[in-house]
Design a protein around this motif. Structure first.
Motif, PDB file in Angstrom:
ATOM      1  N   LEU A  52      28.099  43.207  45.103  1.00  0.00           N
ATOM      2  CA  LEU A  52      29.264  44.000  45.491  1.00  0.00           C
ATOM      3  C   LEU A  52      30.511  43.588  44.715  1.00  0.00           C
ATOM      4  O   LEU A  52      31.288  44.428  44.269  1.00  0.00           O
ATOM      5  CB  LEU A  52      29.503  43.858  46.998  1.00  0.00           C
ATOM      6  N   TRP A  53      30.711  42.274  44.547  1.00  0.00           N
ATOM      7  CA  TRP A  53      31.946  41.748  43.983  1.00  0.00           C
ATOM      8  C   TRP A  53      31.879  41.369  42.510  1.00  0.00           C
ATOM      9  O   TRP A  53      32.864  41.518  41.785  1.00  0.00           O
ATOM     10  CB  TRP A  53      32.375  40.498  44.763  1.00  0.00           C
ATOM     11  N   LEU A  54      30.755  40.843  42.070  1.00  0.00           N
ATOM     12  CA  LEU A  54      30.719  40.172  40.774  1.00  0.00           C
ATOM     13  C   LEU A  54      29.854  40.841  39.715  1.00  0.00           C
ATOM     14  O   LEU A  54      29.894  40.441  38.553  1.00  0.00           O
ATOM     15  CB  LEU A  54      30.231  38.726  40.951  1.00  0.00           C
ATOM     16  N   SER A  55      29.083  41.856  40.095  1.00  0.00           N
ATOM     17  CA  SER A  55      28.117  42.406  39.141  1.00  0.00           C
ATOM     18  C   SER A  55      28.771  43.062  37.935  1.00  0.00           C
ATOM     19  O   SER A  55      28.179  43.111  36.859  1.00  0.00           O
ATOM     20  CB  SER A  55      27.185  43.405  39.845  1.00  0.00           C
ATOM     21  N   GLY A  56      29.995  43.569  38.080  1.00  0.00           N
ATOM     22  CA  GLY A  56      30.647  44.203  36.929  1.00  0.00           C
ATOM     23  C   GLY A  56      32.146  44.028  36.915  1.00  0.00           C
ATOM     24  O   GLY A  56      32.848  44.763  36.219  1.00  0.00           O
ATOM     25  N   ASP A  57      32.653  43.043  37.665  1.00  0.00           N
ATOM     26  CA  ASP A  57      34.105  42.902  37.816  1.00  0.00           C
ATOM     27  C   ASP A  57      34.664  41.905  36.807  1.00  0.00           C
ATOM     28  O   ASP A  57      34.698  40.698  37.047  1.00  0.00           O
ATOM     29  CB  ASP A  57      34.440  42.459  39.240  1.00  0.00           C
ATOM     30  N   HIS A  58      35.110  42.423  35.673  1.00  0.00           N
ATOM     31  CA  HIS A  58      35.608  41.527  34.626  1.00  0.00           C
ATOM     32  C   HIS A  58      36.941  40.888  34.990  1.00  0.00           C
ATOM     33  O   HIS A  58      37.343  39.912  34.362  1.00  0.00           O
ATOM     34  CB  HIS A  58      35.714  42.257  33.288  1.00  0.00           C
ATOM     35  N   TYR A  59      37.646  41.413  36.013  1.00  0.00           N
ATOM     36  CA  TYR A  59      38.835  40.714  36.526  1.00  0.00           C
ATOM     37  C   TYR A  59      38.422  39.302  36.979  1.00  0.00           C
ATOM     38  O   TYR A  59      39.065  38.308  36.647  1.00  0.00           O
ATOM     39  CB  TYR A  59      39.396  41.444  37.743  1.00  0.00           C
ATOM     40  N   LYS A  60      37.360  39.260  37.778  1.00  0.00           N
ATOM     41  CA  LYS A  60      36.902  37.982  38.326  1.00  0.00           C
ATOM     42  C   LYS A  60      36.257  37.117  37.252  1.00  0.00           C
ATOM     43  O   LYS A  60      36.417  35.892  37.235  1.00  0.00           O
ATOM     44  CB  LYS A  60      35.926  38.218  39.483  1.00  0.00           C
ATOM     45  N   TRP A  61      35.542  37.752  36.326  1.00  0.00           N
ATOM     46  CA  TRP A  61      34.898  36.992  35.250  1.00  0.00           C
ATOM     47  C   TRP A  61      35.925  36.239  34.407  1.00  0.00           C
ATOM     48  O   TRP A  61      35.685  35.100  33.993  1.00  0.00           O
ATOM     49  CB  TRP A  61      34.100  37.929  34.349  1.00  0.00           C
ATOM     50  N   ARG A  62      37.068  36.854  34.154  1.00  0.00           N
ATOM     51  CA  ARG A  62      38.103  36.193  33.353  1.00  0.00           C
ATOM     52  C   ARG A  62      38.584  34.910  34.030  1.00  0.00           C
ATOM     53  O   ARG A  62      38.816  33.889  33.374  1.00  0.00           O
ATOM     54  CB  ARG A  62      39.285  37.139  33.126  1.00  0.00           C
ATOM     55  N   LEU A  63      38.748  34.970  35.355  1.00  0.00           N
ATOM     56  CA  LEU A  63      39.193  33.787  36.080  1.00  0.00           C
ATOM     57  C   LEU A  63      38.163  32.674  35.988  1.00  0.00           C
ATOM     58  O   LEU A  63      38.510  31.495  35.817  1.00  0.00           O
ATOM     59  CB  LEU A  63      39.444  34.130  37.555  1.00  0.00           C
TER      60      LEU A  63
END
Length: 468
Positions: A52-63
């Motif tokens: 739900l949160w991390l599969s495609g969220d590059h906002y979170k990946w950058r952090l």
């Protein structure tokens, strides 16, 4: 003040009153998002909070990359809990980043979880949310219903068959609308290595053999008509920088022919072709009473090593600065001089452009549309607390804040609708500050109209959504 209480971002009793009475319970019209319509059609149920949160969220990946997390736990082969635990472990370091607040808001809103997100609570959160996420009551459609969404506009290529949209429009009891938006970036990006292959796909979708520029224009016109028949109210263009370079039909035809044959089209030639095509499409948008969104100043794929490894939209884009704001004025003036200027929403990813954009667009306001020309909401790197305040300041100081069409998610995540609540809280606090400073009267009728119009009614009127 306790963490994440009901008064989040509301600094005064007046701000709290404005939010509770006028903003909190309004429906949401999300006129720009990247949610997959197939998820809604199939009523997707997610496996866990990682998907739900991390599969495609590059906002979170950058952090996560910023905190030294190995790529295996971001886009690699680590299991879902390992990825979620890695994300939880870095979040306490992210004070003042909106993702920190959004994640906690989402846990509270959708899962009733009021604790902190950190390494020690990761397992508890993972197990708590998994029980809810795996249930049919937490399907894609039910998340949207829980979010009080009336309408969402997905982002769709002209070659898309819109099958999901068509089926959703015929679904009884859906409770909300899903409309397409027209995003023809691939037809403009003549410098892209995949340009010729894309034109073939567009030809197949339009049933028009595309050999010349006129063929391309006919194909795009036909596809736009198809989108309009399927309820499309808004188009969208994503540009590295805003371009404007005068180009005759003969020049554009020659440039297109070169690109179609695989020739290298860059620099001034690419700008001429894009200007010609943008102007042509804008005239069509005016004909169909569609609003055009112009998103620009995004510098994409800066890390070439990671781009070749992971592809686009994986967290390696940034703010671009073009310093050529006069191109926007020339583009709008060209259309206005031909009585072909559609409703236009302008977004620059560079916040330094806010004031210039507002002064330029206000040269082209005209009846009968209230706020025909819009300074688009703070987006991507700018939908932070300070970014939203800066945008509201520019709109209010150089234009008419009461005409602003409000927030969007620009997101692929179904639980990102807390961003509308985040925006509404900031809006109420912004207006309360003006009242408490003696700059605006505490007139309940005016305050109610201001807040509710910006949060909901303006965009409803702007897009002609009379059947909502």
């Amino acid at each position: 003040m306790s963490f994440l209480n009901d008064d989040l971002l509301l600094e005064s009793s007046l701000a709290k009153e404005l939010y509770q009475d006028y903003a909190k319970d309004l429906p949401i019209i999300d006129y720009h998002c990247h949610i997959n319509p197939d998820w809604i059609l199939e009523d997707k149920v997610f496996s866990d909070i990682t998907e739900l949160w991390l599969s495609g969220d590059h906002y979170k990946w950058r952090l996560m990359r910023n905190c030294g997390i190995d790529e295996r736990y971001i886009t690699g082969d680590a299991d879902n809990f390992e990825k979620f635990q890695a994300f939880c472990s870095i979040l306490p370091s992210c004070v003042n980043n909106p993702i920190y607040v959004w994640c906690h808001m989402e846990l509270k809103r959708y899962f009733g979880y009021n604790g902190e997100i950190n390494a020690s609570t990761a397992l508890e959160i993972y197990e708590h949310t998994k029980k809810i996420i795996n249930s049919p009551s937490f399907s894609a459609r039910n998340i949207i219903r829980q979010s009080n969404v009336q309408l969402l506009c997905t982002t769709d290529d002209p070659s898309d068959d819109l099958a999901a949209h068509n089926k959703l429009s015929q679904t009884k009891g859906l409770g909300f609308k899903v409309l397409p938006s027209f995003r023809p970036d691939k037809a403009l990006n003549i410098e892209s290595p995949g340009f010729a292959a894309y034109i073939s796909a567009l030809a197949e979708a339009s049933k028009i053999e595309i050999k010349t520029l006129d063929d391309l224009l006919d194909a795009l016109s036909k596809r736009l008509e198809f989108f309009a028949q399927n309820g499309c109210k808004v188009s969208d263009h994503g540009l590295t920088e805003f371009i404007y370079s005068e180009c005759s039909p003969k020049e554009a035809a020659a440039i297109f022919k070169k690109g179609l044959k695989g020739g290298k089209v860059i620099g001034e030639q690419a700008q001429k072709y894009k200007t010609f095509l943008l102007l042509y499409l804008a005239k069509l948008y005016k004909r169909y009473d569609m609003a055009v969104q112009l998103h620009y100043n995004c510098l994409r794929n800066n890390n070439s090593k990671m781009f070749y490894r992971l592809g686009i939209d994986t967290g390696f884009d940034s703010i671009n600065s073009s310093y050529k704001i006069e191109r926007l004025a020339k583009f709008l003036d060209k259309l206005e001089s031909q009585d072909s200027l559609p409703k236009t929403i302008v977004y620059s990813l560079d916040p330094n452009d806010n004031r210039a954009i507002n002064t330029i667009i206000n040269c082209f306001q005209s009846a009968p549309v209230k706020g025909k020309m819009q300074s688009g909401a703070a987006w991507w790197f700018n939908d932070t607390k300070s970014g939203i305040y800066e945008h509201l300041t520019a709109v209010s100081e150089y234009g008419v804040l009461g005409n602003f069409i409000g927030m969007l998610t620009d997101s692929r995540s179904l639980t990102s609708y807390v961003r509308h609540d985040y925006f509404r809280r900031i809006l109420c606090n912004f207006i309360a500050r003006a009242v408490l400073a003696g700059e605006y009267p505490q007139n309940p009728d005016n305050l109610k109209a201001l807040i509710q119009n910006i949060s909901y009614y303006n965009i409803k009127q702007y897009l002609g959504l009379n059947d909502l």
